[in-house]
Write an enzyme that holds these catalytic residues in place. Structure first.
Site, short mmCIF file in Angstrom:
data_model
loop_
_atom_site.label_atom_id
_atom_site.label_comp_id
_atom_site.label_asym_id
_atom_site.label_seq_id
_atom_site.Cartn_x
_atom_site.Cartn_y
_atom_site.Cartn_z
CD1 TRP A 159 -2.00 -1.93 2.17
CD2 TRP A 159 -2.90 -1.34 0.24
NE1 TRP A 159 -3.02 -3.01 1.74
CE2 TRP A 159 -3.62 -2.37 0.64
CE3 TRP A 159 -3.25 -0.69 -1.02
CZ2 TRP A 159 -4.67 -3.11 -0.05
CZ3 TRP A 159 -4.35 -1.53 -1.86
CH2 TRP A 159 -5.15 -2.60 -1.27
CD GLU A 367 -1.17 9.58 7.19
OE1 GLU A 367 -1.05 9.98 8.37
OE2 GLU A 367 -0.56 10.08 6.13
#
Length: 382
Positions: A159, A367
């Site tokens: 990712w 995040e």
């Protein structure tokens, strides 16, 4: 209808917000459908943004950047993501990780690697997540072993934005064997043309097709000692501090997406008739719109409070986490309501609300997933 008004934006960020809004309307929104369909990297939009000074704008003037504030970066993200999330992420990701390098890097590292990013001559990225480990920052297993004057990296990252496109990547790796899992990671600058570095694009995602995420493998990838950023073993703390800024920017992405969903819903119900009257005349529809607006304004107020905390150098961990949690979940809720109000038209591939509905899923994950944000809020409850 303009939900992203200037009333909560600091005076020093308003000019940047207006320029970002103008650019997004001219270059981003018209290209959104094409890039979502093709999945190509929006290099022409990126080049146009560079010419307008809207890429890598947070790098300080000392190293060739614009030196813009957190508030200016947040205002830009709101406008870019309202226009299109995929292109917006590609634009915002051009300088991902430079904040850590500027804060903790040596002067030689900053001269060598920051200046070309600020000048638009290079692209960067940051590699943290792994195939088996996403939210557990202290559990990453990609390793770096010291051999003479070099470090040898082995492992995988997943990712990773710009893993293929970038000229160099800031890589988070395990360097120590200690009982404290928060003391055993470090950061390295890894040029992507290094032997042992290999990256490939991840297959087509549910949303944000214009942004590129990659699977990176390191096989005896060697970097010199001078590419260590900051102190050995301090990677966890550096990245955790960086995430306070990053999560605030992700919150801004959610706000931009929520605004887009509300605007699409508003336009559709006011232009469509059912049972001989405008859909907007039905009380249930009006209440849906009122609820969306209330959620949106609440989330945006929280975001700009987090910005205020960051800019005043206060401890902002819980505020960044609350802002990210609230804004991204608000975006998902607004998109859910908007697509329901669109009925069958919302599920068509070419519909903008259909793209928004898919795009909102991604900022809820990167995040730190929502559960991680709730953990941070709880841990800072005192």
């Amino acid at each position: 209808m303009d939900l992203l008004g200037e009333s909560v934006v600091p005076a020093n960020a308003i000019d940047t917000k207006r320029r970002a809004q103008s650019f997004a309307r001219e270059h981003v929104k018209p290209a959104a459908g094409e890039y979502f369909e093709s999945g190509e990297y929006p290099m022409d939009v990126i080049e146009a943004a560079r010419e307008k000074g809207l890429v890598a704008q947070e790098i300080s003037k000392e190293y060739g950047g614009a030196g813009r504030s957190v508030g200016e970066a947040v205002a830009t993200a709101e406008e870019f993501f309202r226009a299109d999330a995929g292109i917006g992420l590609a634009l915002m990701g051009q300088s991902f990780g430079t904040g850590i390098l500027e804060q903790f890097g040596t002067e030689k590292q900053k001269d060598t690697y920051l200046r070309p990013i600020a000048a638009g001559e290079m692209i960067t990225g940051m590699a943290i997540s792994e195939p088996e480990t996403g939210s557990d920052l202290a559990g990453m297993e990609t390793s770096a072993t010291k051999e003479g004057s070099e470090w040898v990296l082995n492992g995988e990252k997943y990712w990773i934005g710009n893993g293929v496109e970038a000229d160099w990547i800031l890589v988070y790796v395990c360097t120590e064997e200690t009982d404290d899992r928060h003391d055993n990671h470090s950061l390295f600058i890894v040029p992507t043309d290094s032997d042992g570095y290999d990256a490939e694009h991840i297959p087509k995602k549910i949303g944000m097709h214009a942004s590129k995420q990659s699977h990176i493998t390191f096989e005896n990838c060697r970097v010199p000692q001078e590419n260590l950023v900051g102190e050995r073993g301090e990677g966890f703390r550096m990245v955790a501090e960086f995430f306070n800024h990053g999560r605030t920017r992700v919150a801004a992405q959610g706000i931009g997406l929520a605004a887009a969903a509300i605007e699409e819903a508003w336009a559709f119900v006011h232009d469509r008739e059912e049972f001989g009257r405008s859909v907007s005349d039905f009380q249930s529809v009006r209440h849906d719109l009122a609820d969306m607006r209330t959620q949106f304004e609440s989330a945006r107020t929280l975001l700009w409070h987090a910005v205020e905390r960051l800019e005043s150098d206060e401890d902002a961990a819980e505020w960044a986490a609350m802002a990210k949690l609230n804004a991204t979940e608000t975006a998902a809720d607004c998109a859910q309501t908007a697509i329901r109000l669109h009925g069958g038209w919302g599920v068509l591939d070419e519909s903008r609300i259909g793209r928004i509905y898919r795009d909102v899923r991604m900022p809820m994950v990167y995040e730190g997933v929502s559960e991680i944000q709730r953990d941070i809020v709880y841990e800072n409850f005192a």
